[in-house]
Design an enzyme around this catalytic site. Structure first.
Site, PDB file in Angstrom:
ATOM      1  N   PRO A 126       0.800  -1.225   0.000  1.00 20.18           N
ATOM      2  CA  PRO A 126       0.000   0.000   0.000  1.00 20.18           C
ATOM      3  C   PRO A 126       0.836   1.280   0.000  1.00 20.18           C
ATOM      4  CG  PRO A 126      -0.083  -1.079   2.142  1.00 20.18           C
ATOM      5  CD  PRO A 126       0.561  -2.050   1.184  1.00 20.18           C
ATOM      6  N   ASN A 127       0.332   2.233  -0.769  1.00 14.37           N
ATOM      7  CA  ASN A 127       0.874   3.600  -0.875  1.00 14.37           C
ATOM      8  C   ASN A 127       2.188   3.695  -1.637  1.00 14.37           C
ATOM      9  OD1 ASN A 127      -1.269   4.854   0.680  1.00 14.37           O
ATOM     10  ND2 ASN A 127      -0.388   3.780   2.445  1.00 14.37           N
ATOM     11  N   ARG A 157       5.021  11.004  -2.498  1.00 14.74           N
ATOM     12  CA  ARG A 157       4.723  10.748  -1.097  1.00 14.74           C
ATOM     13  C   ARG A 157       5.954  10.998  -0.227  1.00 14.74           C
ATOM     14  NH1 ARG A 157       4.613   4.663   1.313  1.00 14.74           N
ATOM     15  NH2 ARG A 157       3.838   5.187   3.373  1.00 14.74           N
ATOM     16  N   TYR A 185      11.125   9.054   1.387  1.00 11.48           N
ATOM     17  CA  TYR A 185      11.089   7.966   0.415  1.00 11.48           C
ATOM     18  C   TYR A 185      11.732   8.294  -0.935  1.00 11.48           C
ATOM     19  CZ  TYR A 185       7.752   5.952   3.733  1.00 11.48           C
ATOM     20  OH  TYR A 185       7.159   5.447   4.858  1.00 11.48           O
ATOM     21  N   ASN A 237       8.293  -5.311  -0.791  1.00  9.24           N
ATOM     22  CA  ASN A 237       8.143  -4.195   0.139  1.00  9.24           C
ATOM     23  C   ASN A 237       6.649  -4.150   0.444  1.00  9.24           C
ATOM     24  OD1 ASN A 237       7.925  -1.892   1.614  1.00  9.24           O
ATOM     25  ND2 ASN A 237       9.020  -0.571   0.169  1.00  9.24           N
ATOM     26  N   ALA A 279       3.114  -0.695   4.903  1.00  4.56           N
ATOM     27  CA  ALA A 279       2.578  -0.790   6.261  1.00  4.56           C
ATOM     28  C   ALA A 279       2.134  -2.204   6.626  1.00  4.56           C
ATOM     29  CB  ALA A 279       1.417   0.188   6.429  1.00  4.56           C
ATOM     30  N   HIS A 284       4.107  -4.565   8.986  1.00  5.10           N
ATOM     31  CA  HIS A 284       4.111  -4.456  10.442  1.00  5.10           C
ATOM     32  C   HIS A 284       2.980  -5.218  11.132  1.00  5.10           C
ATOM     33  CE1 HIS A 284       7.102  -1.588   9.396  1.00  5.10           C
ATOM     34  NE2 HIS A 284       6.235  -0.767   8.854  1.00  5.10           N
ATOM     35  N   GLU A 337      13.107  -9.095   1.805  1.00  8.15           N
ATOM     36  CA  GLU A 337      12.302  -7.963   2.272  1.00  8.15           C
ATOM     37  C   GLU A 337      13.023  -6.650   1.948  1.00  8.15           C
ATOM     38  OE1 GLU A 337      11.721  -7.994   6.507  1.00  8.15           O
ATOM     39  OE2 GLU A 337      10.242  -6.362   6.417  1.00  8.15           O
ATOM     40  N   HIS A 372      12.764  -2.268   2.344  1.00  4.59           N
ATOM     41  CA  HIS A 372      12.153  -1.000   2.759  1.00  4.59           C
ATOM     42  C   HIS A 372      13.052   0.123   2.276  1.00  4.59           C
ATOM     43  CE1 HIS A 372       9.166  -2.953   5.239  1.00  4.59           C
ATOM     44  NE2 HIS A 372      10.130  -3.726   5.707  1.00  4.59           N
ATOM     45  N   LEU A 373      12.423   1.176   1.806  1.00  2.00           N
ATOM     46  CA  LEU A 373      13.206   2.355   1.414  1.00  2.00           C
ATOM     47  C   LEU A 373      13.825   3.005   2.642  1.00  2.00           C
ATOM     48  CD1 LEU A 373      10.219   3.083  -0.651  1.00  2.00           C
ATOM     49  CD2 LEU A 373      12.355   3.632  -1.778  1.00  2.00           C
ATOM     50  N   SER A 374      13.028   3.135   3.696  1.00  2.00           N
ATOM     51  CA  SER A 374      13.480   3.826   4.907  1.00  2.00           C
ATOM     52  C   SER A 374      14.042   2.816   5.912  1.00  2.00           C
ATOM     53  CB  SER A 374      12.304   4.589   5.528  1.00  2.00           C
ATOM     54  OG  SER A 374      11.282   3.690   5.927  1.00  2.00           O
ATOM     55  N   ARG A 410      12.560   4.698  13.027  1.00  2.00           N
ATOM     56  CA  ARG A 410      11.300   5.440  12.918  1.00  2.00           C
ATOM     57  C   ARG A 410      10.373   5.090  14.092  1.00  2.00           C
ATOM     58  NH1 ARG A 410       9.007   4.987   7.066  1.00  2.00           N
ATOM     59  NH2 ARG A 410       7.701   6.668   7.925  1.00  2.00           N
ATOM     60  N   ARG A 437       6.764   0.662  13.666  1.00  2.00           N
ATOM     61  CA  ARG A 437       7.414   0.140  12.455  1.00  2.00           C
ATOM     62  C   ARG A 437       8.580  -0.790  12.778  1.00  2.00           C
ATOM     63  NH1 ARG A 437       5.161   3.587   8.461  1.00  2.00           N
ATOM     64  NH2 ARG A 437       4.731   5.631   9.356  1.00  2.00           N
TER      65      ARG A 437
HETATM   66  C1  DQA Z   1       8.119   1.316   4.005  1.00  2.00           C
HETATM   67  C2  DQA Z   1       8.123   1.499   5.527  1.00  2.00           C
HETATM   68  C3  DQA Z   1       6.744   1.259   6.113  1.00  2.00           C
HETATM   69  O1  DQA Z   1       6.757   1.467   7.504  1.00  2.00           O
HETATM   70  C4  DQA Z   1       5.746   2.222   5.505  1.00  2.00           C
HETATM   71  O2  DQA Z   1       4.450   1.935   5.978  1.00  2.00           O
HETATM   72  C5  DQA Z   1       5.778   2.209   4.011  1.00  2.00           C
HETATM   73  C6  DQA Z   1       7.082   2.203   3.350  1.00  2.00           C
HETATM   74  C7  DQA Z   1       9.485   1.658   3.386  1.00  2.00           C
HETATM   75  O3  DQA Z   1       9.702   1.256   2.255  1.00  2.00           O
HETATM   76  O4  DQA Z   1      10.300   2.345   4.012  1.00  2.00           O
HETATM   77  O5  DQA Z   1       4.762   2.289   3.345  1.00  2.00           O
HETATM   78  O6  DQA Z   1       7.837  -0.040   3.711  1.00  2.00           O
END
Ligand code: DQA
Length: 152
Positions: A11-12, A19, A24, A75, A78, A81, A99, A101-103, A108, A112
């Site tokens: 998602p997102n 965003r 990101y 990825n 959310a 989590h 797995e 994640h960008l961040s 954080r 998370r």
């Molecule tokens: C994310 C980290 C998640 O906590 C967040 O909800 C995202 C992006 C990342 O790529 O850093 O949507 O997966």
């Protein structure tokens, strides 16, 4: 056609580039996927991409991957989590999972800091922005070249 890498985004992540760019980055998901596509064609490894904002659609795509791919890069956004459904689906297909994640999720908010993807992954890469995907792809190519087709 079977074999290769399935790259899943949750998602997102369709909003990448617009965003929270300080978190990101400025690259869109299409641009990130394009870079992976170039890496794939350079190595001759097949790659497919799928993004969804819906947990069930991701579960369906993971289930379909069972006989079609050698490895999944995910990825889960959310969902990472709290989605037991994604955890279970990845466990059920028994493909190696990386797995992404960008961040850096561990620097954080506390919510998370837990990932339900990590326990079913061979490894994870986080905190490098869009580079996290390319590093994951590199690892995926190595795993496939070595013929490690299952988590065992
Ligand atoms: C994310 C980290 C998640 O906590 C967040 O909800 C995202 C992006 C990342 O790529 O850093 O949507 O997966």
């Amino acid at each position: 056609m079977s074999g290769g890498i399935l790259v899943l985004n949750g998602p997102n992540l369709n909003l990448l580039g617009q965003r929270e760019p300080t978190l990101y980055g400025n690259q869109s998901l299409e641009e990130i996927n394009q870079e992976l596509e170039e890496m794939a064609s350079a190595t001759g490894i097949r790659v497919e991409f799928f993004q969804s904002n819906h947990e069930g659609e991701l579960v369906d795509r993971i289930q379909q991957a069972r006989d079609d791919f050698e490895l999944i890069i995910i990825n889960a956004g959310a969902f990472s989590h709290y989605s037991i459904a994604l955890h279970d689906a990845l466990r059920a297909v028994n493909l190696p999972v990386i797995e992404v994640h960008l961040s850096n999720i561990y620097t954080r908010e506390e919510f998370r800091h837990q990932s339900l993807i990590s326990p079913v992954a061979v490894g994870g890469i986080f905190g490098f922005g869009a580079l996290s995907y390319r590093l994951a792809f590199l690892a995926a190519c190595e795993i496939i070249k070595k013929g490690v087709r299952s988590k065992g």
